[in-house]
Design an enzyme around this catalytic site. Structure first.
Site, PDB file in Angstrom:
ATOM      1  N   ARG A  30       0.842  -1.186   0.000  1.00 37.13           N
ATOM      2  CA  ARG A  30       0.000   0.000   0.000  1.00 37.13           C
ATOM      3  C   ARG A  30       0.881   1.241   0.000  1.00 37.13           C
ATOM      4  O   ARG A  30       1.983   1.226   0.571  1.00 37.13           O
ATOM      5  CB  ARG A  30      -0.855   0.072   1.272  1.00 37.13           C
ATOM      6  CG  ARG A  30      -2.156  -0.700   1.226  1.00 37.13           C
ATOM      7  CD  ARG A  30      -3.170  -0.080   0.256  1.00 37.13           C
ATOM      8  NE  ARG A  30      -4.416  -0.818   0.228  1.00 37.13           N
ATOM      9  CZ  ARG A  30      -4.674  -1.881  -0.541  1.00 37.13           C
ATOM     10  NH1 ARG A  30      -3.762  -2.338  -1.378  1.00 37.13           N
ATOM     11  NH2 ARG A  30      -5.853  -2.476  -0.504  1.00 37.13           N
ATOM     12  N   GLU A  40      -2.287   7.910  -4.001  1.00 36.25           N
ATOM     13  CA  GLU A  40      -2.678   7.472  -5.342  1.00 36.25           C
ATOM     14  C   GLU A  40      -4.179   7.693  -5.578  1.00 36.25           C
ATOM     15  O   GLU A  40      -4.952   7.672  -4.625  1.00 36.25           O
ATOM     16  CB  GLU A  40      -2.307   5.991  -5.543  1.00 36.25           C
ATOM     17  CG  GLU A  40      -3.098   5.034  -4.671  1.00 36.25           C
ATOM     18  CD  GLU A  40      -2.709   3.577  -4.889  1.00 36.25           C
ATOM     19  OE1 GLU A  40      -1.538   3.222  -4.692  1.00 36.25           O
ATOM     20  OE2 GLU A  40      -3.621   2.799  -5.245  1.00 36.25           O
ATOM     21  N   HIS A  94      -1.100   0.249  -9.585  1.00 37.73           N
ATOM     22  CA  HIS A  94      -1.853  -0.601  -8.634  1.00 37.73           C
ATOM     23  C   HIS A  94      -2.576  -1.738  -9.372  1.00 37.73           C
ATOM     24  O   HIS A  94      -3.811  -1.840  -9.339  1.00 37.73           O
ATOM     25  CB  HIS A  94      -2.848   0.247  -7.832  1.00 37.73           C
ATOM     26  CG  HIS A  94      -3.277  -0.414  -6.550  1.00 37.73           C
ATOM     27  ND1 HIS A  94      -3.589   0.280  -5.409  1.00 37.73           N
ATOM     28  CD2 HIS A  94      -3.448  -1.735  -6.221  1.00 37.73           C
ATOM     29  CE1 HIS A  94      -3.945  -0.566  -4.443  1.00 37.73           C
ATOM     30  NE2 HIS A  94      -3.866  -1.807  -4.925  1.00 37.73           N
TER      31      HIS A  94
HETATM   32  C1  DGY Z   1      -6.037  -5.509  -2.600  1.00 45.09           C
HETATM   33  O1  DGY Z   1      -6.785  -6.468  -2.767  1.00 45.09           O
HETATM   34  O2  DGY Z   1      -5.847  -5.021  -1.489  1.00 45.09           O
HETATM   35  C2  DGY Z   1      -5.384  -4.957  -3.816  1.00 45.09           C
HETATM   36  O3  DGY Z   1      -4.393  -4.059  -3.490  1.00 45.09           O
HETATM   37  C3  DGY Z   1      -6.419  -4.296  -4.680  1.00 45.09           C
HETATM   38  O4  DGY Z   1      -6.814  -3.123  -4.042  1.00 45.09           O
END
Ligand code: DGY
Length: 329
Positions: free
Chosen positions: A235, A264, A282
């Site tokens: 993240r 983001e 992402h």
């Molecule tokens: C998740 O599943 O957390 C991925 O990063 C998609 O947001």
């Protein structure tokens, strides 16, 4: 019929499934602004989100809301204290994305170590005149030391891939994994500092929380080898992106691969000016079959949590199961 909001575009056949049970308000357009998201939730019993922030104010404005199903394994967009206080269930979509996400993490680490994006941009720009013995020298992956920060299901899937590359695997996690898993993965638990000092390739796969904010900042980057790479598929906010830009510019580490960013989809504009970073939007879980599985699991959670369908009352992935069966507060 109960009403739900699907806050994002998703596969139309999943919407059709949801329509068998619910009156569906589907946002098939741009990401909803916070005000509109809150307004459209006001008379809903449930919602399907994908990263949309849900906190106390949103919940207070939606008195009928009993479940918010996130189409993601990460749920840092949910304020779980607010969910618990309001007796609203949160659900997520673990497991179905483990292998696709680990594949992508591996690809991003490889691209970063072997300078694939940087050399491709150079070639496309017409700079290639002759083969050179020292053209785009990178860092070996085969036989190197892999440092995994966050040894959950995706971290473990990465460690399994490391076997084929004859790598030493070291990891750091909030707590050690079971000895049987360490043995199966041939992975050694080390402190965060030791991991940063010893790893040739550091990959981040930990959840984002207040505690993990800026897990990697200037001090941590200074501990890494100058030949090392850093890959973030977890993240934004886990890495201090400004400190990373400085470290990449000064070649304090060799390169980085980022799939996630602070703030983001906006990103620190300085990242775009640094050649030794691979940037992706992402997409670590973005394969057709995985995204379908995530969407269907998010729908399963929503349907079951609202007391209908074959798993009525038993959503497969409750984040706060303690609120199940409690009246909305
Ligand atoms: C998740 O599943 O957390 C991925 O990063 C998609 O947001």
């Amino acid at each position: 019929m109960q009403k739900i909001l699907v806050a994002r575009p998703i596969f139309p056949d999943v919407i059709e499934r949801l329509k068998q049970y619910f009156n569906v308000d589907w946002n098939d357009g741009d990401v909803l602004e916070a005000d509109e998201f809150t307004r459209r939730l006001a008379d809903c019993d449930g919602a399907l989100t994908a990263g949309d922030p849900v906190g106390a104010a949103v919940l207070a404005a939606a008195p009928r809301l009993r479940v918010v199903s996130n189409m993601a394994v990460g749920y840092n967009n949910f304020d779980m204290n607010a969910f618990n206080a309001a007796n609203v269930l949160g659900t997520n979509t673990p497991d179905v994305l483990n292998e696709s996400t680990a594949d992508f993490g591996w690809a991003l680490m490889m691209a970063t170590a072997r300078r694939i994006a940087e050399s491709e941009h150079w070639l496309r720009a017409g700079h290639w005149q002759k083969w050179a013995y020292d053209g785009f020298l990178g860092t070996d992956v085969y036989g190197a030391t892999l440092g995994i920060v966050g040894m959950g299901r995706i971290g473990q899937a990465l460690a399994r891939r490391a076997r084929g590359f004859n790598m030493r695997v070291i990891y750091h996690n909030r707590s050690r994994v079971a000895p049987a898993i360490e043995a199966e993965l041939n992975a050694q638990y080390v402190s965060k500092e030791a991991l940063l000092q010893q790893a040739d390739h550091v990959v981040l796969v930990l959840p984002y929380t207040k505690e993990s904010h800026h897990t990697i900042g200037a001090a941590e980057l200074a501990l890494m080898k100058p030949t090392a790479t850093l890959t973030n598929i977890a993240r934004g906010g886990i890495v201090d992106d400004a400190a990373l830009v400085d470290a990449l510019r000064a070649k304090r580490i060799a390169a980085a691969g980022l799939d996630v960013y602070e703030g983001e989809p906006k990103l620190n504009p300085a990242l775009l000016t640094v050649p030794n970073v691979v940037l992706t939007p992402h997409i670590a879980s973005a394969t057709e079959s995985t995204r379908r599985a995530m969407a269907n699991l998010a729908a399963d959670n929503l349907i079951a949590a609202l007391g209908v369908g074959p798993q009525a009352g038993h959503p497969p992935n409750p984040i706060n199961p303690e609120v199940l069966g409690k009246a909305r507060a």
